[in-house]
Design a protein around this motif. Structure first.
Motif, PDB file in Angstrom:
ATOM      1  N   THR A  35       5.756 -42.744  23.879  1.00 12.65           N
ATOM      2  CA  THR A  35       6.312 -43.314  25.100  1.00 12.65           C
ATOM      3  C   THR A  35       7.443 -42.437  25.600  1.00 12.65           C
ATOM      4  OG1 THR A  35       5.725 -45.547  24.368  1.00 12.65           O
ATOM      5  CG2 THR A  35       7.354 -45.367  26.139  1.00 12.65           C
ATOM      6  N   ILE A  36       7.339 -42.047  26.870  1.00 15.00           N
ATOM      7  CA  ILE A  36       8.361 -41.244  27.535  1.00 15.00           C
ATOM      8  C   ILE A  36       8.622 -41.868  28.893  1.00 15.00           C
ATOM      9  CG2 ILE A  36       8.945 -38.968  28.473  1.00 15.00           C
ATOM     10  CD1 ILE A  36       6.963 -37.755  26.448  1.00 15.00           C
ATOM     11  N   ASP A  37       9.861 -42.231  29.137  1.00 18.03           N
ATOM     12  CA  ASP A  37      10.271 -42.758  30.448  1.00 18.03           C
ATOM     13  C   ASP A  37       9.382 -43.909  30.912  1.00 18.03           C
ATOM     14  OD1 ASP A  37      12.023 -42.829  32.597  1.00 18.03           O
ATOM     15  OD2 ASP A  37      10.916 -41.329  33.746  1.00 18.03           O
ATOM     16  N   GLY A  38       9.060 -44.823  29.990  1.00 14.97           N
ATOM     17  CA  GLY A  38       8.272 -46.008  30.319  1.00 14.97           C
ATOM     18  C   GLY A  38       6.773 -45.790  30.369  1.00 14.97           C
ATOM     19  N   GLN A  39       6.306 -44.562  30.225  1.00 12.20           N
ATOM     20  CA  GLN A  39       4.874 -44.257  30.221  1.00 12.20           C
ATOM     21  C   GLN A  39       4.421 -44.041  28.777  1.00 12.20           C
ATOM     22  OE1 GLN A  39       3.008 -44.274  33.124  1.00 12.20           O
ATOM     23  NE2 GLN A  39       4.934 -45.017  33.974  1.00 12.20           N
ATOM     24  N   PHE A 132       3.677 -35.966  32.128  1.00 11.16           N
ATOM     25  CA  PHE A 132       4.015 -36.946  31.098  1.00 11.16           C
ATOM     26  C   PHE A 132       5.123 -36.450  30.181  1.00 11.16           C
ATOM     27  CE2 PHE A 132       3.066 -38.558  26.716  1.00 11.16           C
ATOM     28  CZ  PHE A 132       3.538 -39.850  26.911  1.00 11.16           C
ATOM     29  N   LEU A 133       5.051 -35.171  29.783  1.00  3.95           N
ATOM     30  CA  LEU A 133       6.022 -34.610  28.832  1.00  3.95           C
ATOM     31  C   LEU A 133       7.308 -34.122  29.497  1.00  3.95           C
ATOM     32  CD1 LEU A 133       3.565 -32.613  26.529  1.00  3.95           C
ATOM     33  CD2 LEU A 133       4.604 -34.858  26.095  1.00  3.95           C
ATOM     34  N   LYS A 134       7.420 -34.290  30.818  1.00  7.38           N
ATOM     35  CA  LYS A 134       8.636 -33.888  31.548  1.00  7.38           C
ATOM     36  C   LYS A 134       8.906 -32.396  31.378  1.00  7.38           C
ATOM     37  CE  LYS A 134       9.545 -38.203  32.575  1.00  7.38           C
ATOM     38  NZ  LYS A 134       9.062 -38.683  33.846  1.00  7.38           N
ATOM     39  N   ALA A 135       7.844 -31.585  31.524  1.00  8.73           N
ATOM     40  CA  ALA A 135       7.966 -30.134  31.358  1.00  8.73           C
ATOM     41  C   ALA A 135       9.100 -29.594  32.219  1.00  8.73           C
ATOM     42  CB  ALA A 135       6.646 -29.455  31.735  1.00  8.73           C
ATOM     43  N   VAL A 142      11.851 -39.651  23.504  1.00 12.39           N
ATOM     44  CA  VAL A 142      10.454 -39.853  23.134  1.00 12.39           C
ATOM     45  C   VAL A 142      10.397 -40.868  21.997  1.00 12.39           C
ATOM     46  CG1 VAL A 142       8.374 -38.747  22.227  1.00 12.39           C
ATOM     47  CG2 VAL A 142       9.867 -37.487  23.805  1.00 12.39           C
ATOM     48  N   THR A 143       9.594 -41.915  22.177  1.00 16.36           N
ATOM     49  CA  THR A 143       9.437 -42.926  21.131  1.00 16.36           C
ATOM     50  C   THR A 143       8.023 -42.856  20.576  1.00 16.36           C
ATOM     51  OG1 THR A 143      11.070 -44.378  22.156  1.00 16.36           O
ATOM     52  CG2 THR A 143       9.552 -45.395  20.586  1.00 16.36           C
ATOM     53  N   LYS A 148       1.082 -50.130  20.956  1.00 11.44           N
ATOM     54  CA  LYS A 148       1.362 -49.814  22.350  1.00 11.44           C
ATOM     55  C   LYS A 148       2.380 -50.819  22.870  1.00 11.44           C
ATOM     56  CE  LYS A 148      -0.840 -48.712  26.681  1.00 11.44           C
ATOM     57  NZ  LYS A 148      -2.098 -48.551  27.378  1.00 11.44           N
ATOM     58  N   PRO A 149       3.485 -50.327  23.434  1.00 12.39           N
ATOM     59  CA  PRO A 149       4.503 -51.250  23.954  1.00 12.39           C
ATOM     60  C   PRO A 149       3.929 -52.133  25.060  1.00 12.39           C
ATOM     61  CG  PRO A 149       5.312 -48.979  23.936  1.00 12.39           C
ATOM     62  CD  PRO A 149       3.852 -48.936  23.609  1.00 12.39           C
TER      63      PRO A 149
END
Length: 192
Positions: A35-39, A132-135, A142-143, A148-149
Motif C-alpha cells: 500500500t502506497i498513498d492509499g492505493q 503506483f511506486l511514486k517514481a 510503503v506498507t 488487503k486494507p
C-alpha cells in the motif's frame, strides 16, 4: 469378490477426498499487499527462507517502511534482516527483491545485480508501476501486509452526530444507491 472390489474402490475414493480436503484447508501465504498513498496492489511471493520470514513477521503486524527513488526502483531499509540467497539477475519492472539482507527494493525499471528474489507485483504495466511506486519521489511510505486494507480506519458504536444515513463500501467509499452486497451504515454492517 465383487463386494470386496467395491469396498476397496470406496476406500480409495474416500482416502483421495480426505487428502484433497486437507490440502484445500492448508493456507498458502504466497501473496502480500503493498500500500502506497492509499492505493494497494498485490504481489505474488516466491517460496524461499526470506519470504517465509517476511510472512511470519507480517502475521504479527503490517510493516511500514520509508523508501526512496533510485532512478529504476524505490528502495530502503526493511527494519529487519532476512535470510539471503542472492542470485545474479536482471530485476524487471514489478520485481520485489531483498538487497544486502535488510533492504527492500521494488522495481519500476530494470537493473542487473545479485539479489534475493521476494516476489513480483501483480498485473501492472511499467507505466502503472511508475505511478503506483511514486517514481522520482523520496520519503515514500510503503506498507506491507498479508490482508488487503479495507479503507475503513475504525468503527464507532456511538450514534452519528450528524445523522449520517449514507451507505459505504468496505473500502470506505460512499455509495449513493446501494445494490446487493455488504455495506456500512451508521457504523454497522448492513446486508442488502
Amino acid at each position: 469378490m465383487h463386494k470386496y472390489l467395491l469396498f476397496l474402490a470406496a476406500m480409495l475414493f474416500c482416502s483421495c477426498s480426505a487428502d484433497n480436503e486437507a490440502k484445500a484447508e492448508t493456507p498458502t501465504m504466497n501473496k502480500i499487499y503493498i500500500t502506497i498513498d492509499g492505493q494497494t496492489q498485490s504481489a505474488t511471493l516466491v517460496d524461499n527462507d526470506a519470504t517465509r520470514e517476511l510472512v511470519a513477521a507480517l502475521q504479527n503486524a503490517p510493516i511500514t517502511v520509508t523508501l526512496n527513488d533510485n532512478d529504476f526502483e524505490i528502495w530502503g531499509a526493511l527494519g529487519r534482516s532476512l535470510t539471503t540467497k542472492n542470485e545474479q539477475m536482471t530485476a524487471q519492472p514489478g520485481d520485489v527483491v531483498l538487497y544486502s539482507g535488510q533492504h527492500i527494493c521494488i522495481f519500476y525499471g530494470s537493473n542487473p545485480y545479485g539479489y534475493t528474489r521476494l516476489g513480483h507485483i501483480d498485473g501492472l504495466s511499467e507505466s502503472e508501476l511508475r505511478t503506483f511506486l511514486k517514481a522520482g519521489q523520496n520519503n515514500i511510505s510503503v506498507t506491507l501486509s498479508l490482508a488487503k486494507p479495507t479503507g475503513i480506519r475504525g468503527l464507532s458504536s456511538a450514534p452519528s452526530q450528524n445523522g449520517d444515513e449514507n451507505y459505504y463500501t468496505l473500502n470506505g467509499q460512499k455509495v449513493s444507491n446501494p445494490s446487493k452486497g455488504l455495506f456500512i451504515k451508521n457504523g454497522k454492517k448492513i446486508v442488502i
